[in-house]
Every structure is written in structure tokens, then in C-alpha cells.
Design an enzyme around this catalytic site. Structure first.
Site, short mmCIF file in Angstrom:
data_model
loop_
_atom_site.label_atom_id
_atom_site.label_comp_id
_atom_site.label_asym_id
_atom_site.label_seq_id
_atom_site.Cartn_x
_atom_site.Cartn_y
_atom_site.Cartn_z
N LYS A 363 -15.09 -13.73 46.67
CA LYS A 363 -14.91 -14.85 47.60
C LYS A 363 -14.89 -16.16 46.80
O LYS A 363 -15.84 -16.47 46.09
CB LYS A 363 -16.05 -14.88 48.61
N ARG A 440 -15.68 -2.63 56.88
CA ARG A 440 -15.02 -1.55 57.63
C ARG A 440 -15.11 -0.22 56.88
O ARG A 440 -15.09 0.85 57.50
CB ARG A 440 -13.57 -1.94 57.91
#
Length: 582
Positions: A363, A440
């Protein structure tokens, strides 16, 4: 009516992370949190406790003390909440807080209140209340408050708290309670009386729900997480009297329920607020285990280590965990009612990334929020908070599985690379085209596991996508489900709990962007419709016979203005489970 005292004070402990994956590794425990006590009573009883510490073993990977950070020893605050029938003008305490709508603030030609309660109080105050409200331009709008020190009442101060045009739902009354808590903090009030200027011709059930929401909002508004501050003020508020709602066992039961759920919400907040150098996957697993220990009559705990997850072929989950020095811990709590038949089997699955660096797709840049990625386990906090509340409430007729695949998404030579292919426990293969779409991947194996427990309905909660925050903003969670029946159930629960959800489309044509040339699927389809494609990905790991819902809580998990966790989702989950209780 005889006074009933219900007290709760829970000291939770956390494990130091072992240096290997072995289930035989030694653990050393150091206490981490306290959960504030909500005391429902007609009198205050003293009850307090504090946290202690423990020594670290030399061979342990001491992530729980990285940076020498240890939570402060703080006594749990105590609030006594009572329901009383008394003349509000004679009530004695620090602040009499009156909830007023804009209509309640209507005045006649002589600039006097038309509302009967406000007219009565104003008469006792020599007209100064109406005069001050006009001078301060207080009209009853939401967020407005006016606290005055005027002689003439039993209370030292009177406060007008705005409810807006009307207040008819849990969300509004919980906000009212939080506004009262804020006013009490400012005035350093120890005792508060709460009354509504107009109750209308509401039903008894509505009055019970309103009283519960106000009590919950006041407790949650009073609470401050000061465990990591070197110097902090303790809450002053000690007692709250709810006036004008009657008394009796039904109301006591409702307030007790508010206690249980508020305690669980605060627990969830503390989990999310704790930094990643304190709350590791092992610590999260230990907190889950302690919940099961506290309510061992109805809850059991199973914690799987990496080797056990490997035996279950959880390649998707283990791929995410591979880079971290802190090993993964797969958490499974099971609630079974203390007696009677079970008519429904449910599962709650929470994303449990105790820190998310993004992996090799690290990030970067403004708005990436890497410094806040401790909240990437907000879904697991909601699930474990719900487990705590369900363990206290003990609803009959329903079995509930609480499941968290806890790990960190870090960067190292052993870590998952972009382009790697991982195999989930249902045999489906995933080409990892972005290591920052990791939640996920962990949820995939957790959902397969939940289906294997025989759950008929599954809800997963996850801080999954920034796309959902862009779509719905910071205070509304996105809901994805192919089941209208399940959607109706959960939205009814959310309405009752005062949490905001919005149903999003499951656009199957978007799945085209999730196809891989070398595997069954990729793990992300790009920026457009990112929250939808994430939900479509999760759907691949749920049995078609199971009713399933995904709730993306990336927005409401965190209050940026207050810079603290919200505990979002816990109240809705508890309400939904209770709907299925016989």
C-alpha cells in the site's frame, strides 16, 4: 419494585506469539483489555478491577511487546442505569437531559413553550429556559445541545438535546444517548436523568426499545479507550436514570440486554483499536478462547494451527499468511443452546487480517491508509463481539458457528508473489494478480469451512474494498447476497439495531473480468465495480444450497473524526441470531 443488580466485569488476556507453528508450543499470557461494566440497578454497588502483566519467555517471538508497548492498568468504568417513575422537576442530580424535537420547541405568541413538559419545566425556571433557547437559537435540530445551570429544579443543570424533526428509530435514540454522554463529559456530571419531551402514543414495545437504545447510546458514548495513553482522564459519569418509561421486569430485561450487547460492542472496539504489535493472530485466537472459557456452558473453541490448516488444504489462506513471522491461527467458536432442540444452524465469518501491508503490492500513496491497517480485522471483531454477546444472552433453538481465519499480510522471502497460483480447500485455483486483495483469499477457505459445518445460512463481514467506501461513504456498509429472504432478515435486524446497510447488486456479467488464462480465477478484477467483483469472488466458495450474505464494512468500521473503532456489525449480528431463536 425490588432492585436487581446485574454486573459484568471481564478481564481478557492475550497470548505471546509462539516462535513455531507447533501446537505444542508454550504460551505466556499477559492481560490486555478491560470491558466496561454496565450495571443495571436502582443503586450503585462498587465493583472494579485492573489488569496485570506477565514475563516473556526467552524463546518466544515477543510481538506482543514490540516497541515495549503495554496497555495501561485502568479500572473498568461503572455506570448504574435505572428506570424510574418520578416527577422530572423533582429529580435530583447533575443534569436533567430532555430530548426535544423541532416540533417540541414550538412557542406561542408570548414566546412560551407549547409542549406540556417544557412548559412545566420553564415555569419552574421562571421562563429562563424559553428565553435562553431563543437567545442561543436552539431549535431542536439533531446535534444541537443546550446545557444551562438554572435554579428552580431538583437538578443542578438542565440540558436540551436536539432530536431533529422526529425521532422514531433506534439509530436516532442511540445518537441521543451519545449526545447526552458528550454533554455529561463536558459538564463533568456524575448523575444524569433522561426524559423525552414527547413520548406520543407509542406502544409498550416501542417504549422498551427506545429506553434500551438510549441506555446503549449513553454507555457507548461515555466509553473511551485509554489503554494506550500515558495519561488520561477517567469517565466521571456514574449513574443514569431513565425517566418516563415506566418500570418493571420487562424493562429490566431490556436494559440487561442493552448491557450485554454494549459490553460486546466495547470488546469489539478494543480489539480493532489495539495495534498490530499487540494484537497478533495468536492474541486474537487467545481472546476467542477466553470468550469460550467465560461461557463454557454454551461455547466451545477450536483453534487450528498452520499444519492443521494445511491438512484441510487451505492453500488460499496459508498463501496470505506465508510471509509473516507471526503464524496464522484459524479460529472456530461454536455456540449451542443450553437446552432444547436446535431449529437453525447459522455461521458468522469475519475477516481477520491483524495487519495488512498489501504484500508485494504494498500500500503506497495518499489514501492507502496503511497506518490504519490494524482495522483490517474489523470483521473478526464483529464476529467475536457477537459471540461474546450470544454467550451472555444464550438464545434457545439456534446453533451458531463463529469463524475467523486470522493472519497477517506481510512481505518476506517466503511470501506470496503476484502471479502465484494458490489452491483453496474446495479445490478451486486462484491466480494472485494482486497480493493486496488478500482478505478474500482468507475468507475463501473460511467460507468453505463454514459450509462444511452444515450451516444453513452464512454471513461474512469484512473490511474488504475501498470501492465500497467510495460507493457508500464512511458510515454505510454494503450488502451483497443472491438471497432476498436473507436480505430481508438482515435488514430487519439492522433496523432494530440502528446500523446502516445498503444492498448492492450481484452483477454476474462482471465475473468475466475475474477469469484467468491459467487458473480458475484471478483474485481481483480491477477498479471498476471492485466491491461487486469481490463479492462474486467470495460466492465461488459457498455451497449453492446455503443462503449467504457478504457485508463490506470497510467504511463504518472506523470513525475518522474520533479516530477510533466503531464496533460496527455486532448489534445487527446479535439481533439476526435472535430472530432465529425459537
Amino acid at each position: 419494585m425490588a432492585a436487581t443488580v446485574v454486573s459484568l466485569a471481564t478481564s481478557l488476556t492475550a497470548a505471546v506469539v509462539p516462535s513455531s507453528f507447533s501446537s505444542s508450543s508454550s504460551f505466556v499470557f499477559t492481560k490486555l483489555w478491560s470491558t466496561p461494566c454496565l450495571r443495571i440497578t436502582f443503586s450503585v454497588s462498587p465493583f472494579s478491577y485492573s489488569r496485570g502483566g506477565g514475563k516473556l519467555m526467552a524463546h518466544s517471538l515477543a510481538r506482543a511487546t514490540l516497541g515495549l508497548t503495554q496497555p495501561a492498568n485502568i479500572d473498568a468504568p461503572k455506570i448504574a442505569i435505572s428506570a424510574k417513575e418520578i416527577d422530572v422537576a423533582e429529580w435530583k442530580g447533575d443534569i436533567l437531559a430532555v430530548g426535544v424535537t423541532e416540533k417540541d420547541m414550538t412557542k406561542d405568541d408570548s414566546k412560551r413553550f407549547e409542549n406540556s413538559l417544557l412548559k412545566k419545566l420553564d415555569a419552574k425556571l421562571g421562563g429562563h429556559l424559553s428565553e435562553a433557547s431563543s437567545e442561543e437559537d436552539f431549535t431542536g435540530k439533531p446535534g444541537q445541545s443546550l446545557v444551562l445551570r438554572l435554579p428552580g429544579l431538583g437538578s443542578k443543570r438542565i440540558g436540551l438535546i436536539g432530536l431533529g424533526q422526529s425521532a422514531t428509530n433506534t439509530y436516532a435514540f442511540r445518537n441521543f444517548g451519545e449526545a447526552i454522554a458528550a454533554a455529561a463529559k463536558t459538564a463533568q456530571a456524575c448523575n444524569v436523568g433522561i426524559v423525552l419531551a414527547s413520548t406520543g402514543s407509542t406502544s409498550n414495545e416501542s417504549k422498551l426499545n427506545t429506553a434500551s437504545a438510549i441506555a446503549s447510546g449513553t454507555v457507548l458514548g461515555t466509553y473511551e479507550d485509554n489503554r494506550y495513553k500515558s495519561d488520561s482522564k477517567k469517565p466521571v459519569l456514574k449513574s443514569v436514570d431513565i425517566l418516563g418509561f415506566g418500570t418493571g421486569p420487562e424493562l429490566e430485561k431490556k436494559l440487561k440486554h442493552a448491557e450485554d450487547v454494549s459490553s460486546a460492542v466495547i470488546f469489539g472496539k478494543e480489539l480493532v483499536n489495539s495495534p498490530a504489535n499487540v494484537l497478533t493472530p495468536a492474541v486474537l485466537a487467545e481472546e476467542a478462547t477466553k470468550i469460550a472459557s467465560m461461557y463454557s456452558d454454551v461455547l466451545s473453541a477450536t483453534i487450528l494451527n498452520a499444519e492443521q490448516c494445511k491438512e484441510l488444504k487451505m492453500g488460499s489462506y496459508l498463501g496470505v499468511a506465508a510471509a509473516s513471522a507471526n503464524p496464522p491461527h484459524f479460529i472456530h467458536l461454536c455456540y449451542k443452546p443450553p437446552s432444547g432442540p436446535t431449529k437453525a444452524k447459522l455461521a458468522l465469518v469475519g475477516k481477520g487480517l491483524t495487519f495488512d501491508s498489501g504484500g508485494y503490492n504494498i500500500k503506497t500513496g495518499p489514501g492507502c491508509f496503511i497506518e490504519l491497517m490494524k482495522f483490517d480485522m474489523g470483521g473478526s471483531a464483529a464476529v467475536l463481539g457477537a459471540a461474546k454477546a450470544i454467550g451472555q444472552v444464550k438464545p434457545p433453538g439456534v446453533e451458531v458457528h463463529f469463524i475467523v481465519a486470522a493472519c497477517e499480510n506481510m512481505i518476506s522471502g517466503t511470501g506470496m508473489r503476484p502471479g502465484d497460483i494458490v489452491t483453496a480447500s474446495n479445490g478451486k485455483t486462484i491466480e494472485v494478480n494482486n497480493t493486496d486483495a488478500e482478505g478474500r483469499l482468507t475468507l475463501a477457505d473460511a467460507l468453505v469451512y463454514a459450509c462444511n459445518q452444515g450451516a444453513e445460512k452464512i454471513i461474512d463481514l469484512a473490511t474488504l474494498t475501498g470501492a465500497c467506501v467510495v460507493a457508500l461513504g464512511p458510515s454505510i456498509a454494503g450488502v451483497f447476497t443472491p438471497s432476498d429472504e436473507l436480505a430481508n432478515e438482515v435488514f430487519a435486524a439492522a433496523e432494530a439495531s440502528g446500523e446502516k446497510l445498503w444492498r448492492m447488486p450481484m452483477e454476474e456479467s462482471y465475473w468475466e473480468s475475474m477469469k484467468s488464462g491459467v487458473a480458475d480465477m484471478v483474485n481481483t478484477g480491477g477498479r471498476q465495480g471492485g466491491a461487486i467483483t469481490a463479492a462474486l469472488f467470495l460466492k465461488q466458495f459457498v455451497d449453492e444450497k446455503v443462503q449467504w450474505m457478504h457485508i463490506d464494512i470497510a467504511g463504518p468500521v472506523w470513525n475518522e473524526k474520533k479516530r477510533t473503532a466503531t464496533g460496527f456489525g455486532i448489534q445487527t449480528l446479535v439481533e439476526w441470531v435472535q430472530q432465529h431463536s425459537s
